[in-house]
Design an enzyme around this catalytic site. Structure first.
Site, PDB file in Angstrom:
ATOM      1  N   SER A  49      -3.314   4.808  12.999  1.00  0.00           N
ATOM      2  CA  SER A  49      -2.865   4.068  11.810  1.00  0.00           C
ATOM      3  C   SER A  49      -1.550   3.537  11.680  1.00  0.00           C
ATOM      4  O   SER A  49      -1.029   2.438  11.283  1.00  0.00           O
ATOM      5  CB  SER A  49      -3.421   4.963  10.487  1.00  0.00           C
ATOM      6  OG  SER A  49      -4.606   5.169  10.428  1.00  0.00           O
ATOM      7  N   TYR A 110     -15.767  -0.526   5.688  1.00  0.00           N
ATOM      8  CA  TYR A 110     -16.291  -1.444   5.079  1.00  0.00           C
ATOM      9  C   TYR A 110     -17.440  -1.151   4.385  1.00  0.00           C
ATOM     10  O   TYR A 110     -17.645  -1.309   3.085  1.00  0.00           O
ATOM     11  CB  TYR A 110     -16.304  -2.702   5.946  1.00  0.00           C
ATOM     12  CG  TYR A 110     -16.632  -3.965   4.931  1.00  0.00           C
ATOM     13  CD1 TYR A 110     -15.614  -4.393   4.005  1.00  0.00           C
ATOM     14  CD2 TYR A 110     -18.034  -4.348   4.805  1.00  0.00           C
ATOM     15  CE1 TYR A 110     -15.838  -5.454   3.253  1.00  0.00           C
ATOM     16  CE2 TYR A 110     -18.308  -5.533   4.105  1.00  0.00           C
ATOM     17  CZ  TYR A 110     -17.391  -6.199   3.098  1.00  0.00           C
ATOM     18  OH  TYR A 110     -17.225  -7.045   2.350  1.00  0.00           O
ATOM     19  N   TYR A 136     -11.930  10.769  14.103  1.00  0.00           N
ATOM     20  CA  TYR A 136     -10.575  10.642  12.874  1.00  0.00           C
ATOM     21  C   TYR A 136     -11.328  10.252  11.612  1.00  0.00           C
ATOM     22  O   TYR A 136     -11.841   9.517  11.120  1.00  0.00           O
ATOM     23  CB  TYR A 136     -10.041   9.268  13.438  1.00  0.00           C
ATOM     24  CG  TYR A 136      -8.996   8.880  12.835  1.00  0.00           C
ATOM     25  CD1 TYR A 136      -8.143   9.544  11.770  1.00  0.00           C
ATOM     26  CD2 TYR A 136      -8.176   7.895  12.885  1.00  0.00           C
ATOM     27  CE1 TYR A 136      -7.007   9.318  11.018  1.00  0.00           C
ATOM     28  CE2 TYR A 136      -7.028   7.458  12.418  1.00  0.00           C
ATOM     29  CZ  TYR A 136      -6.276   8.206  11.299  1.00  0.00           C
ATOM     30  OH  TYR A 136      -5.184   7.832  10.729  1.00  0.00           O
ATOM     31  N   LYS A 165      -9.091  14.612  14.052  1.00  0.00           N
ATOM     32  CA  LYS A 165      -8.038  14.751  13.196  1.00  0.00           C
ATOM     33  C   LYS A 165      -8.641  14.640  11.853  1.00  0.00           C
ATOM     34  O   LYS A 165      -9.174  13.424  11.368  1.00  0.00           O
ATOM     35  CB  LYS A 165      -7.068  13.292  13.532  1.00  0.00           C
ATOM     36  CG  LYS A 165      -5.909  13.163  12.706  1.00  0.00           C
ATOM     37  CD  LYS A 165      -5.201  11.660  13.025  1.00  0.00           C
ATOM     38  CE  LYS A 165      -4.004  11.553  12.098  1.00  0.00           C
ATOM     39  NZ  LYS A 165      -3.274  10.407  12.025  1.00  0.00           N
TER      40      LYS A 165
END
Length: 295
Positions: A49, A110, A136, A165
């Site tokens: 990110s 989304y 993630y 993560k």
């Protein structure tokens, strides 16, 4: 003897430098990786990110994968997340061809996802990725949570799924993730996605942290791991308090990516502070605040 977690310790989710024309700056990335490689951390995460993967074209991401591996001897993982499966698989293939140790994937975003959909997605993806992978979990960005029960179910069934993560600002979520996955896999890696959760993660039986601050102060986190293995409680307490104070950097400015890049640029003069996120440039006063925090 039980197997040990894969790729534990301190990871740096590297920023992605851009030049004055807003193009990838591979030379600056090389300077950044050179410093990180000498800091004592364990793993580099490319295009996370903070690495602005969502602002990169497919060709830019392929270029980064092709160039990055040769820039550091550290263990390296590529985030190949996308809303397009074909793009993800192309990125994963490039990662294997270039010697990456694993890839990382977000859940679909989304469109909202049920647990049934998430299980179906990751099981299908596992068959196609072609190597070891991390999930993630970042519900604040994806809109769905990879719950501890769901992750444990996947970990029990998919050997190539080696860790996660967990970017949840909630210690009990991180703890539950560790506890539930340990019941099915002794070698499963749970890394916290919040800098100040390194010590709580380790105390709960986790494997470490993926921390944006490692772009700036990787030596601090490397020392924390050394103190952990040495059982040096006094030093761990001191480092934890320092990390806690440094967390204030995420409150400076409008865009944390630009703020972290600005800190790197001012502290090491190795890259420009430009981000592809609009409106994040720091004022003179904010730059001075960053300098004071890091002094």
């Amino acid at each position: 003897m039980s197997a040990q977690p894969a790729l534990p310790g301190v990871w740096c989710p590297s920023v992605t430098p851009f030049d004055s024309n807003n193009n990838l700056d591979i030379d600056a990335l090389g300077r950044h990786f050179s410093r990180l490689s000498q800091s004592g951390i364990d793993t580099l995460l490319l295009m996370g990110s903070i690495g602005e993967f969502a602002s990169l074209s497919q060709q830019e991401r392929l270029l980064l994968i092709g160039e990055a591996r040769q820039l550091s001897p550290l263990t390296m993982v590529a985030n190949v997340s996308s809303t397009c499966i074909a793009d993800m698989l192309q990125l994963a293939d490039a990662a294997w061809q270039n010697g990456f140790d694993a890839v990382m994937v977000l859940p679909p975003y989304y469109y909202g996802q049920t647990n049934k959909q998430l299980l179906s997605y990751f099981k299908a993806l596992d068959k196609q990725l072609g190597g070891k992978w991390f999930a993630y979990n970042f519900p604040a960005r994806t809109g769905c949570d990879l719950t501890p029960a769901l992750v444990a179910e996947l970990a029990a069934e998919l050997p190539n799924f080696i860790g996660i993560k967990d970017t949840m600002d909630c210690l009990s979520h991180n703890r539950a993730m560790i506890e539930e996955t340990k019941q099915v896999r002794s070698d499963f890696t749970v890394l916290s996605g919040y800098d100040e959760y390194l010590l709580p993660n380790l105390l709960a039986g986790g494997s470490g942290v993926i921390s944006g601050l490692n772009n700036i102060v990787p030596e601090l986190f490397a020392r924390a791991m050394q103190a952990w293995w040495a059982g040096d409680v006094a030093q761990l307490s001191e480092i934890q308090q320092r990390i806690g104070k440094l967390m204030a950097i995420y409150t400076i400015g409008d865009d944390f990516v630009t703020t972290i890049k600005t800190a790197v640029a001012r502290r090491f003069d190795s890259m420009r502070s430009d981000s592809r996120n609009y409106g994040g440039e720091l004022t003179v006063e904010q730059c001075e605040e960053v300098d004071r925090l890091l002094s």
